[in-house]
Design a protein around this motif. Structure first.
Motif, PDB file in Angstrom:
ATOM      1  N   HIS A  26      -5.781  23.304   1.856  1.00 53.07           N
ATOM      2  CA  HIS A  26      -5.187  23.160   0.529  1.00 53.07           C
ATOM      3  C   HIS A  26      -3.783  23.745   0.572  1.00 53.07           C
ATOM      4  O   HIS A  26      -3.463  24.568   1.429  1.00 53.07           O
ATOM      5  CB  HIS A  26      -6.038  23.851  -0.550  1.00 53.07           C
ATOM      6  CG  HIS A  26      -6.101  25.333  -0.436  1.00 53.07           C
ATOM      7  ND1 HIS A  26      -5.212  26.168  -1.062  1.00 53.07           N
ATOM      8  CD2 HIS A  26      -6.923  26.143   0.277  1.00 53.07           C
ATOM      9  CE1 HIS A  26      -5.510  27.429  -0.766  1.00 53.07           C
ATOM     10  NE2 HIS A  26      -6.530  27.443   0.046  1.00 53.07           N
ATOM     11  N   THR A  29      -0.929  28.088  -3.490  1.00 55.35           N
ATOM     12  CA  THR A  29      -0.463  28.175  -4.871  1.00 55.35           C
ATOM     13  C   THR A  29       0.700  29.165  -4.939  1.00 55.35           C
ATOM     14  O   THR A  29       0.904  29.944  -4.007  1.00 55.35           O
ATOM     15  CB  THR A  29      -1.586  28.665  -5.799  1.00 55.35           C
ATOM     16  OG1 THR A  29      -1.885  30.028  -5.454  1.00 55.35           O
ATOM     17  CG2 THR A  29      -2.835  27.796  -5.697  1.00 55.35           C
ATOM     18  N   ASP A  32      -0.696  32.501  -4.234  1.00 54.45           N
ATOM     19  CA  ASP A  32      -0.943  32.700  -2.798  1.00 54.45           C
ATOM     20  C   ASP A  32       0.358  33.073  -2.089  1.00 54.45           C
ATOM     21  O   ASP A  32       0.390  34.005  -1.285  1.00 54.45           O
ATOM     22  CB  ASP A  32      -1.502  31.431  -2.145  1.00 54.45           C
ATOM     23  CG  ASP A  32      -2.888  31.051  -2.610  1.00 54.45           C
ATOM     24  OD1 ASP A  32      -3.619  31.930  -3.118  1.00 54.45           O
ATOM     25  OD2 ASP A  32      -3.247  29.857  -2.463  1.00 54.45           O
TER      26      ASP A  32
END
Length: 127
Positions: A26, A29, A32
């Motif tokens: 993924h 974000t 993150d």
């Protein structure tokens, strides 16, 4: 020590993971990226999330590997220690010369060796 995914989830000779076993890729974000200390506006890296497979008993991890912090004592460091310099000064000098255990862990995340959650679990109180 940090947990690592099952070897069967990695492509041979790389640290990339197949999305069908143990790890799901993924895009990081903004939170993150902040947790990893990446500069604002930097391209968000691909991270992996532990999802489990038969090989790891559906835990997402199998086995462990190390993250490390190495501090070389040079003459200046030796003098600081000998002279009783404040701990903060010694640490600031050390951090300017080598990676912390947390930084080594973040590099392992960026290399696809483990998950951000695992590094934060192990190093959150270290830095």
């Amino acid at each position: 020590m940090i947990r690592r995914p099952p070897r069967s989830t990695r492509f041979p000779y790389t640290t990339l993971f197949r999305s069908s076993h143990g790890k799901q890729p993924h895009t990081a974000t903004p939170i993150d990226c902040e947790e990893m200390g990446l500069p604002r506006g930097a391209a968000a890296p691909t991270l992996y999330e532990a999802v489990g497979c038969e090989s790891c008993g559906h835990r997402g991890y199998q086995g462990r590997t190390g993250i490390y912090e190495l501090l070389e004592i040079d003459e200046r460091m030796r003098a600081m220690i000998h002279d009783g310099a404040p701990e903060q000064d010694v640490e600031r000098y050390a951090r300017g010369r080598s990676k912390s255990i947390h930084q080594d862990g973040i590099q392992r995340v960026l290399d696809g060796v483990t998950t951000l959650e695992e590094i934060l679990r192990v190093t959150r109180d270290v830095d």
